[in-house]
Write an enzyme that holds these catalytic residues in place. Sequence first.
Site, PDB file in Angstrom:
ATOM      1  N   ARG A  94       8.648 -50.856 -10.159  1.00  8.41           N
ATOM      2  CA  ARG A  94       7.851 -49.305  -9.855  1.00  8.41           C
ATOM      3  C   ARG A  94       8.298 -48.381 -10.637  1.00  8.41           C
ATOM      4  NH1 ARG A  94       9.219 -44.629  -9.055  1.00  8.41           N
ATOM      5  NH2 ARG A  94      10.351 -45.415  -7.038  1.00  8.41           N
ATOM      6  N   PHE A 133      12.067 -42.033 -20.677  1.00  7.83           N
ATOM      7  CA  PHE A 133      11.403 -40.745 -20.910  1.00  7.83           C
ATOM      8  C   PHE A 133      12.950 -39.994 -20.589  1.00  7.83           C
ATOM      9  CE2 PHE A 133      10.839 -36.861 -17.927  1.00  7.83           C
ATOM     10  CZ  PHE A 133       9.457 -36.320 -18.291  1.00  7.83           C
ATOM     11  N   LEU A 135      14.894 -37.138 -20.359  1.00 13.22           N
ATOM     12  CA  LEU A 135      14.427 -35.156 -19.495  1.00 13.22           C
ATOM     13  C   LEU A 135      16.382 -35.021 -19.253  1.00 13.22           C
ATOM     14  CD1 LEU A 135      13.192 -32.429 -19.761  1.00 13.22           C
ATOM     15  CD2 LEU A 135      12.797 -33.310 -17.119  1.00 13.22           C
ATOM     16  N   GLU A 137      20.086 -34.515 -18.580  1.00 16.93           N
ATOM     17  CA  GLU A 137      21.315 -34.783 -19.823  1.00 16.93           C
ATOM     18  C   GLU A 137      22.355 -34.544 -18.713  1.00 16.93           C
ATOM     19  OE1 GLU A 137      21.051 -31.518 -22.114  1.00 16.93           O
ATOM     20  OE2 GLU A 137      19.542 -32.026 -22.753  1.00 16.93           O
ATOM     21  N   GLY A 343      20.335 -56.687  12.015  1.00 11.97           N
ATOM     22  CA  GLY A 343      22.287 -57.720  12.055  1.00 11.97           C
ATOM     23  C   GLY A 343      23.294 -57.909  11.486  1.00 11.97           C
ATOM     24  N   GLU A 367      13.660 -38.401  -9.654  1.00 17.42           N
ATOM     25  CA  GLU A 367      12.484 -37.211  -9.964  1.00 17.42           C
ATOM     26  C   GLU A 367      12.424 -35.894  -9.198  1.00 17.42           C
ATOM     27  OE1 GLU A 367       9.701 -38.108 -11.508  1.00 17.42           O
ATOM     28  OE2 GLU A 367       9.228 -39.727 -12.659  1.00 17.42           O
ATOM     29  N   PHE A 387      16.213 -21.622  -6.011  1.00 16.93           N
ATOM     30  CA  PHE A 387      16.640 -22.410  -6.486  1.00 16.93           C
ATOM     31  C   PHE A 387      17.715 -21.644  -7.064  1.00 16.93           C
ATOM     32  CE2 PHE A 387      12.424 -23.440  -7.241  1.00 16.93           C
ATOM     33  CZ  PHE A 387      12.155 -24.602  -6.610  1.00 16.93           C
TER      34      PHE A 387
END
Length: 389
Positions: A94, A133, A135, A137, A343, A367, A387
Site C-alpha cells: 500500500r 516524495f 519532505l 529531513e 500463541g 504521514e 504544536f
Amino acid sequence: MQPYRGVDFYGFEAQLSDEERSVRDTVRSFVEQRFLPVIREHHAAGTFPSELARELGELGLLGPSIHGYGCPGLSSTLYGLICQELERGDSGLRSFASVQGSLVMWPLSAYGSEDQKRRWLPELAAGRAIGCFGLTEPGHGSDPGGMETTASRDGAGWVLRGNKMWITNANQAHVALVWARTPDGVDGFLVERGTPGFTTQAIKGKFSLRASDTGEIALDEARVPEANRLPGARGLKAPLACLNEARYGIAWGAIGAAADCYHTALAYALERRQFDRPIASFQLVQAKLVEMLSEITKGQGLVHQLGRLKDRGINPVPLVSLAKRNNVAMALDCARAAREVLGAAGITDEYPVGRHLTNLESVKTYEGTHEIHTLIVGAEITGLPAFRG
Ligand code: TGC
Ligand code: FAD
C-alpha cells in the site's frame, strides 16, 4: 483455512456499487495470486517486489482517482477500497501505491505544468516509472516547516542542496519530488535519477516495512531547470495537502491489515485445540475476537463516511486526521491481539500477523505521527494549536 472474505459485520458492503465491489474483488485476487505468494521471501530479504509495479499499473491501481493522462479517474471510495486490499497484503504494498499515487502523481496533477503532466503521469500510471516524495529531513520530521534543504536560482534553473530521510521508493525512483526552501517560501522540484549531485542510499536494519524500499536522498548542488519546478505549488501548504490524500488512503489501508489479522486469528482459534476443545470456545479468546471485530467495524464506519464525503468534494483535514489516527492505532491493537491468539505461532512468518504488527509501527509514525494527528484534531475542537507547546 477459510477463504478470506474481509470483515462486513454491519453490512457496509451492501452500500457499495457493482463497480466498487468488482474493483475491490479484482485487487483482492491480485493480492492473493501475485503478491501473497512472494511476500514472505521479500519480507525476509528486505526487498520490495518491484516487478509488480507494471501489473499494478495495468490494473489501474496507481493514481486511480486522477482523471486523464492514462489514469482511470475512479471515485475516492474506490481509491480507499484499493488501499484496503493492498494493505491486507502488506503495508509496504500500500505504501508503494500511496507514494506513487497520492504523493507524486496527485501533486503533479494538482500543481504540475501541462508538459510535466504529459511527461510523467502516463509513465507513473503504467508503473513504467517510479516516483518518490522527499519532505522529511534528518532534523525535521513532524515539523517539515523547519526544512533546511534549499533551492537557489542559478541562471534559468535551480540548484538544490540538502538531505531527505526516510523516503519510500527512494532507491528505485526514476523521479523524486523534492520539497525545498526558496527565497519565496517552499517549492516542489522534480529531480530525475541521473541528475549530477542527486544520490540515494538504502536505509538498512529495519524491523518494520521490510518489504518496502526506504532510503535517504542527498542533494549536493543538484541542478534542475525551471521546467522541473511545479508551477502551482507554493508554500508549505502544497506538500501538506498531498499528505491529506495519502493519509486518507492509509485510514482505509489500516482496515485491510486489521481484517487480515482478525481473519487469521478467528480461523486459528477455531482449529487450535487446548484442554480438549478449540481455543475459540474460551471466553477470554472470544473477548479478543469480539474486540477486534468491534473496532474494525467502527473503523469501517469512519472510512465509508469519509469516502462518501470526499466523493462529494468535502475533505476537511481534521476528519482525515481523526480517521488515520484511529484506524492505524486500532489495526496495531488488532495485530497485537491476533498475535496473542496465535500463541507462539504468532511470532513466526508462517502467519501474517507478526508482519502486520511490525509494519503498523511505521504506519503509526509516518504521514503524521499519532501524536501529531491528536494535535490536529485538538486544534480543530479547541481552536488552540498546541504544536509548539
Ligand atoms: P501550519 O501553519 O498549520 O500549515 C501551513 C499551511 O498549510 C495548511 N495545511 C494543510 N493544507 C492541506 N492539508 C493539510 N493536511 C494541511 N496542514 C496544514 C495550513 O492551513 C496552512 O495554510 P496557509 O494558507 O495558512 O498557509 O503549519 P505548521 O508548520 O504549524 O505544521 C502543522 C503540522 C504539524 C500539522 C504539519 O507540519 C504536519 O502535518 N506535520 C506532520 C508531517 C508529516 O506528516 N510528514 C509526512 C511526510 S511523507 C510520509 O510520511 C510518507 S510515508 C509513505 C506512505 O505514505 O506510505
Ligand atoms: P519526530 O518528529 O522526531 O518525532 C519523534 C516523537 O516526538 C514522535 O513520537 C512524535 O509524535 C513526537 N513529537 C514531535 N513533535 C511533537 C509535538 N509537537 N507534540 C507532541 N509530540 C511530538 N517521509 C517523507 O517525506 N517521504 C516518505 O516517503 C516517507 N516514508 C517513510 C517511510 C517509513 C518506513 C518511515 C518510518 C517514515 C517515512 N517518512 C517519510 C518519514 C515520516 O513522515 C516521519 O518519520 C514522521 O513524520 C515523523 O518524523 P520523525 O520520525 O522525525 O519523528
